[in-house]
Design a protein around this motif. Structure first.
Motif, PDB file in Angstrom:
ATOM      1  N   ALA A  44       4.801  14.322 -34.186  1.00 30.34           N
ATOM      2  CA  ALA A  44       5.182  13.706 -35.459  1.00 30.34           C
ATOM      3  C   ALA A  44       6.573  14.159 -35.885  1.00 30.34           C
ATOM      4  N   SER A  45       6.868  15.438 -35.718  1.00 35.06           N
ATOM      5  CA  SER A  45       8.197  15.948 -36.070  1.00 35.06           C
ATOM      6  C   SER A  45       9.271  15.327 -35.198  1.00 35.06           C
ATOM      7  N   THR A  50      13.908  11.799 -35.055  1.00 38.01           N
ATOM      8  CA  THR A  50      14.584  10.675 -34.415  1.00 38.01           C
ATOM      9  C   THR A  50      14.812   9.552 -35.416  1.00 38.01           C
ATOM     10  N   ALA A  51      13.794   9.284 -36.246  1.00 39.69           N
ATOM     11  CA  ALA A  51      13.926   8.227 -37.256  1.00 39.69           C
ATOM     12  C   ALA A  51      14.991   8.553 -38.290  1.00 39.69           C
ATOM     13  N   CYS A  52      15.262   9.848 -38.504  1.00 38.89           N
ATOM     14  CA  CYS A  52      16.264  10.272 -39.493  1.00 38.89           C
ATOM     15  C   CYS A  52      17.662  10.366 -38.902  1.00 38.89           C
ATOM     16  N   GLY A  53      17.832   9.922 -37.664  1.00 39.45           N
ATOM     17  CA  GLY A  53      19.178   9.869 -37.103  1.00 39.45           C
ATOM     18  C   GLY A  53      19.415  10.760 -35.911  1.00 39.45           C
ATOM     19  N   LEU A 138      11.164  15.211 -44.589  1.00 37.47           N
ATOM     20  CA  LEU A 138      10.978  14.998 -43.156  1.00 37.47           C
ATOM     21  C   LEU A 138       9.508  14.713 -42.851  1.00 37.47           C
ATOM     22  N   GLU A 139       8.616  15.427 -43.545  1.00 33.61           N
ATOM     23  CA  GLU A 139       7.186  15.262 -43.286  1.00 33.61           C
ATOM     24  C   GLU A 139       6.662  13.908 -43.752  1.00 33.61           C
ATOM     25  N   THR A 140       7.384  13.254 -44.652  1.00 35.55           N
ATOM     26  CA  THR A 140       6.922  11.945 -45.150  1.00 35.55           C
ATOM     27  C   THR A 140       7.673  10.773 -44.535  1.00 35.55           C
TER      28      THR A 140
END
Length: 569
Positions: A44-45, A50-53, A138-140
């Motif tokens: 998940a992390s 990756t989704a955050c750039g 980050l966790e959400t």
């Protein structure tokens, strides 16, 4: 587990209910993860970063505070092929301005693409071009389906690929960035857990409060245990700082078998735990208490062993070790089940001739702690000024060679780290000697006190100073200043508030009696004044700089004389 790279090992955790990690935050709240749950959190992390750039090779700076948030994020970065950079969280007490300055310098060197910290820490971060994220955000984060699908398996890590960037402790100057590779981390992890500790996932359980931005905490109690599947309880460092007794209580509660810390922590745990609390502990399961990260005091280990004997601690569980970030972590570890016996050598011959000769009956002795033989597959050489090997028991610079040595320093171009080796050998900058194949570290080359042609290891002076009543354990630092005819010795000693009276005279007398050395100046300062590295070693050159600039705040007004030294080490 034949493939020991941590991400490959994590892949074997699919559906496994066995315990993996137990996190205890700074408020004492506990969260436990099975192997399967740890794998889920790591994946998940990885997806969220990756989704955050973040992308393969992107650098992500992670402030290493709460282990329950940092560890899955760090492992998630490795899983996704990012390059994590662990950095220290704000200090528990004071020195916040110094921390901000250190963090600014660190970020300027590594130039991360992402910075992840607690929400309250984000406002304290210095200016940087990196995208800032809180652990909570980050966790959400919700990655797209294609990102999630792409990261079901870990990114491929060749042995020579950069795994993460690790700041060295900076004991002799500014910290440097060590480039740790997948190969060096794997080699050191297996050498520690399989060869040195003979760890068994079915029976062993690690316990650590060590800072996770430092190699001893990160490699010793996160990466190395994962390489063989040993479960670990990780306490927030600030919990230990606030309550040193939490360390041994936790080891007792979980029936821990493996733990470790620098020398100062053993002294602190002994001093802060009363006899009634010791009697309620059960440390009979512990077979390995590693002591490293700074010179090991025989006196400290003896006091710790004696105090904790009532709790069922086997004194042979205390195992001195030696290592450094440039060799991932460990270089040598004292053998398991071996009783702790320091090497008694002639003080005069060690001081005047750099020779660790066994002490005769009519000679003054000094004890030097052996830290075991080199790890299998690794070599240690003790070299003289010309680089040639020195003979048995001759003191020189410790050189290391083997698969754990890192790729280099991040000083220049990011893809071409500056090599740390010379002909394959890593010059550590530490002094020591070999005796019967056992490595005996003896201080830093740059910290040696040269007085009237004599070489004196500063920790000997510091241990003598700490034997004076009123001087805090681990709170003395020795260095030299320019004198008329030769360098002169200065001791800075942390004292209790309103309790520094008479300390200067007692330190001078004790050092003179034990070492035959004159101390020109003793400066009594308040608790927390002595600058230290991330592993707790005194930064002697920094304290010398402050002293020469007149930038040392004195202790509060003394209230009583202090004369009697404590028992000898």
């Amino acid at each position: 587990m034949s493939d020991a790279w941590v991400c490959s090992v994590l892949l074997t955790y699919e559906g496994d209910p066995a315990p993996a990690h137990r996190y205890v935050d700074g408020d004492g709240h506990t969260r436990e993860l099975s192997r399967a749950q740890l794998l889920d959190e790591v994946r998940a992390s990885a997806r969220r970063l990756t989704a955050c750039g973040g992308g393969p090779g992107s650098r992500v700076a992670l402030l290493a505070g709460d282990p329950g948030r940092f560890v899955p994020a760090f492992l998630g970065a490795l899983w996704a092929g990012l390059v994590p950079v662990p950095l220290p969280p704000p200090p528990v007490l004071g020195r916040r301005d110094a921390w901000i300055g250190q963090l600014a310098a660190s970020l300027a060197v590594v130039r991360p693409d992402l910075v992840v910290a607690e929400e309250a820490e984000l406002a304290l971060l210095p200016a940087t071009q990196a995208r800032r994220l809180s652990y909570a955000s980050l966790e959400t984060a919700r990655p797209e389906a294609d990102v999630a699908a792409a990261l079901t398996l870990p990114a491929a890590h060749r042995p020579d690929r950069t795994a993460y960037l690790q700041f060295s402790s900076g004991s002799t100057g500014r910290p440097r960035v060590v480039v740790a590779t997948a190969g060096s981390v794997t080699a050191n992890s297996l050498a520690i857990m399989r060869d040195a500790l003979a760890a068994d996932p079915a029976r062993d359980h690690g316990v650590s409060w060590l800072p996770l931005h430092h190699d001893m905490g990160l490699v010793g109690f996160v990466l190395a245990p994962l390489a063989v599947g040993v479960p670990v309880t990780l306490l927030a460092t600030r919990l230990f700082v606030r309550d040193p007794g939490s360390w041994m209580r936790t080891l007792s509660d979980v029936r821990g078998t493996i733990t470790g810390a620098p020398n100062f922590a053993y002294a602190l745990a002994t001093r802060r735990t009363g006899g009634d609390r010791l009697a309620r502990l059960d440390l009979s399961a512990a077979h390995t208490l590693l002591c490293g990260g700074e010179p090991v005091s025989p006196r400290t280990l003896r006091h710790f062993a004696d105090a904790h004997r009532v709790a069922g601690l086997d004194p042979a569980a205390l195992r001195p070790c030696y290592g450094l970030a440039e060799s991932t972590l460990a270089v040598s570890v004292a053998p398991r089940g071996t009783a702790f016996h320091p090497d008694r050598v002639s003080w005069a011959r060690l001081r005047d001739h750099d020779l660790a000769a066994p002490c005769g009956d009519d000679e003054e002795a000094v004890e030097v702690v052996g830290c075991g033989p080199p790890l299998p597959g690794h070599e240690v050489r003790v070299a003289g000024a010309t680089g040639l090997p020195r003979a048995e028991r001759q003191v020189g610079e410790i050189w290391v060679r083997g698969p754990s040595v890192c790729a280099g320093y991040l000083d220049g171009a990011p893809d071409r780290p500056t090599p740390v080796t010379d002909g394959g050998w890593l010059r550590t900058g530490d002094r020591g000697y070999l005796a019967d194949g056992v490595l005996h570290p003896a201080g830093r080359l740059k910290d040696v006190l040269v007085v009237q042609g004599r070489n004196i290891d500063p920790q000997r002076v510091e241990w003598a100073a700490e034997a004076v009543d009123g001087v805090r354990a681990g709170g003395a630092v020795a260095f030299t200043r320019p004198g008329t005819d030769t360098e002169e010795v200065v001791v800075v000693a942390e004292c209790r508030p309103h309790g520094s009276g008479g300390v200067a005279g007692a330190v001078r007398e004790t050092v003179s009696q034990r070492l035959g050395l004159s101390v020109a100046d003793v400066v009594a300062v308040g608790p927390g004044t002595v600058a230290k590295t991330t592993s707790g070693k005194p930064r002697r050159q920094e304290m010398r700089r402050r002293y020469l600039l007149g930038d040392l705040p004195p202790a509060l007004v003394p209230s009583r004389p202090t004369e009697a030294p404590r028992s000898s080490p």
